[in-house]
Design a protein around this motif. Structure first.
Motif, short mmCIF file in Angstrom:
data_model
loop_
_atom_site.label_atom_id
_atom_site.label_comp_id
_atom_site.label_asym_id
_atom_site.label_seq_id
_atom_site.Cartn_x
_atom_site.Cartn_y
_atom_site.Cartn_z
N GLU A 91 1.18 -4.41 -0.66
CA GLU A 91 0.00 -4.12 -1.50
C GLU A 91 -1.25 -4.02 -0.61
N VAL A 92 -1.34 -4.87 0.40
CA VAL A 92 -2.48 -4.77 1.32
C VAL A 92 -2.45 -3.38 1.99
N LEU A 101 -6.14 4.39 -8.46
CA LEU A 101 -6.81 3.69 -7.35
C LEU A 101 -8.03 4.47 -6.88
N GLN A 102 -7.89 5.79 -6.87
CA GLN A 102 -9.01 6.62 -6.42
C GLN A 102 -10.22 6.44 -7.34
N ILE A 160 -5.26 -0.34 1.74
CA ILE A 160 -5.93 0.20 2.94
C ILE A 160 -5.66 1.70 3.04
N GLU A 161 -4.42 2.09 2.77
CA GLU A 161 -4.09 3.53 2.84
C GLU A 161 -4.82 4.32 1.77
N ALA A 162 -5.12 3.66 0.66
CA ALA A 162 -5.87 4.35 -0.40
C ALA A 162 -7.36 4.43 -0.06
N GLY A 163 -7.75 3.79 1.04
CA GLY A 163 -9.13 3.92 1.50
C GLY A 163 -10.03 2.72 1.22
N TYR A 189 -0.65 0.68 -9.34
CA TYR A 189 -1.07 1.21 -8.04
C TYR A 189 -0.91 2.73 -7.97
N ASP A 190 -0.95 3.37 -9.12
CA ASP A 190 -0.93 4.83 -9.17
C ASP A 190 -2.10 5.36 -8.31
N PRO A 191 -1.83 6.31 -7.40
CA PRO A 191 -2.88 6.75 -6.47
C PRO A 191 -4.13 7.28 -7.15
#
Ligand code: LLP
Length: 385
Positions: free
Chosen positions: A73-74, A56-57, A78-81, A51-53
């Motif tokens: 994780e949900v 994820l991007q 969601i925070e990652a967009g 789940y490294d930002p």
């Protein structure tokens, strides 16, 4: 292998750290997405794998949805967009606040793993004045021919609801007013290399779907989980996993009509793009004659070898020696099982050398711990070197 090419630059960073090859990640995603498009398959990325930002991007750019195993994780997705409507959430033990959160966020589907859980989801949905989309996670009783530590679909496993129980509870399930059973979910295990296993899975799914439909279930989608394995032995030979093969097997054997087919790949997306780079601290020999190389990583950065006996190929990326030796690579943690590999052939390895532990992008940093108060491992990305 990226690390070998950039070994000099890697000297600028304090070890241990994860090195991510963003180009390889993109190639992998491109391959998965382009083959999936052919069959109109939907892919959710199993965020537990990494789940490294930054990762994820990049994944988000390719339009994948997300598969989650916890409320956090949900939230992370969601925070990652990621659009909640692309998120699925499985887990045998969803806590009340996690179920409520998933309902509130209106995710695509909660993958439900017991009849009791289904009743709780129904009650919470009623409280929220909602009707929630659910997929039943069914245990198909299939041996995925992988490491037993990571199989999840055999009859005695804690995962999923037994097919017999679903059949026996059909009326009770259908009486629930605030859940809409739209899908069926299965996930039989991870690191599956014998792809014919997916053929058995399809055969079971075909029968289950047919019978559930007869019982009055209106299923719109079938989620066949993740599990596609990667080549840990020779990562250079297979940097991008064989998505085409698994999709083609599913396409040839799955008979679910017009229903949408979903996948949840974790390892296959991110494993090969990540390497754990670790520095050699000391050499010593045991009284029994074993040559130990003590590196500055440990099970706190990568626990797979210690937890499952998993193999990761290790290379010395800075030694210029022609002499080779047999070494056992041990970490810094205060645990006797903190061994990355035993008796491996490496060029003469000395204090200050850098080693790469390959294929570590999946279930590496995401399973890191702070045992011995170690720092969590930082990330270095190929395009920011
Ligand atoms: N969907 C569900 C419901 C899962 O439980 C998993 C993984 C996946 C998808 C993704 O599976 P993959 O495509 O990555 O095989 N920590 C272990 C692996 C645990 C897998 C847990 N579930 C390891 O390091 O090998």
């Amino acid at each position: 292998m990226l690390s070998r090419k950039v070994a000099d630059q890697l000297r600028n960073y304090r070890t241990p750290f994860y090195l991510y090859d963003i180009d390889l990640l993109r190639q992998t995603l491109q391959s998965a997405v382009s083959v999936a498009e052919r069959y109109q398959y939907v892919i959710h990325y199993a965020i537990k794998a990494n789940y490294d930002p930054r990762i994820l991007q990049v994944i988000q750019e390719y339009g994948l949805g997300i598969d989650c195993a916890s409320g956090n994780e949900v939230r992370c997705a969601i925070e990652a967009g990621f659009d909640p409507q692309t998120i699925v959430y499985a887990g045998v033990g969803k806590r009340d606040h996690e179920i409520r959160y998933a309902i509130e966020q209106g995710i695509f589907a909660i993958n439900c793993e017991s009849i009791e859980e289904l009743e709780v989801i129904n009650a919470f949905a009623a409280e929220a004045g909602k009707v929630v989309t659910v997929a039943l996670r069914i245990n198909p009783d299939i041996d995925p021919k992988t490491n037993h530590c990571i199989d999840t679909g055999q009859a005695d496993s804690k995962f999923g609801i037994s097919y017999e129980e679903v059949l026996g509870s059909a009326e009770r399930i259908q009486a629930l007013q605030n859940v809409r059973i739209r899908g069926m979910h299965l996930h039989i295990g991870s690191q599956i290399r014998e792809l014919h296993v997916f053929e058995y899975l399809c055969n079971k799914v075909n029968v289950i779907v047919e019978n559930l439909v007869k019982l009055g279930f209106e299923l719109d989608f079938v989620d066949v989980g993740g599990g596609l394995g990667i080549n840990y032995d020779f990562p250079e030979n297979e940097p991008v996993p064989n998505f085409a093969s698994v999709f083609s097997i599913i396409n040839s054997h799955l008979r679910v009509g017009e229903r949408q087919v979903h996948f949840e790949f974790g390892r296959a997306i991110v494993a090969q793009c990540g390497e754990l780079i670790t520095g050699v601290l000391f050499n010593k020999m045991t009284a029994t004659g074993r040559k130990l190389v003590i590196v500055d990583a440990s099970m706190t950065e990568l626990i797979r070898p210690m937890l499952y006996g998993a193999y990761h190929n290790i290379e010395n990326i800075t030694s210029t020696s022609d002499r080779h030796e047999r070494y056992t690579i041990v970490g810094t943690a205060c645990e006797s099982t903190d061994v990355f590999d035993e008796n491996i052939n490496l060029p003469e390895t000395r204090r200050g050398d850098l080693l790469t532990i390959k294929s570590a992008g999946a279930y590496g940093s995401s399973m890191a711990s702070r045992y011995n108060q170690h720092d969590l491992p930082p990330s270095v990305y190929s395009d920011q070197l």
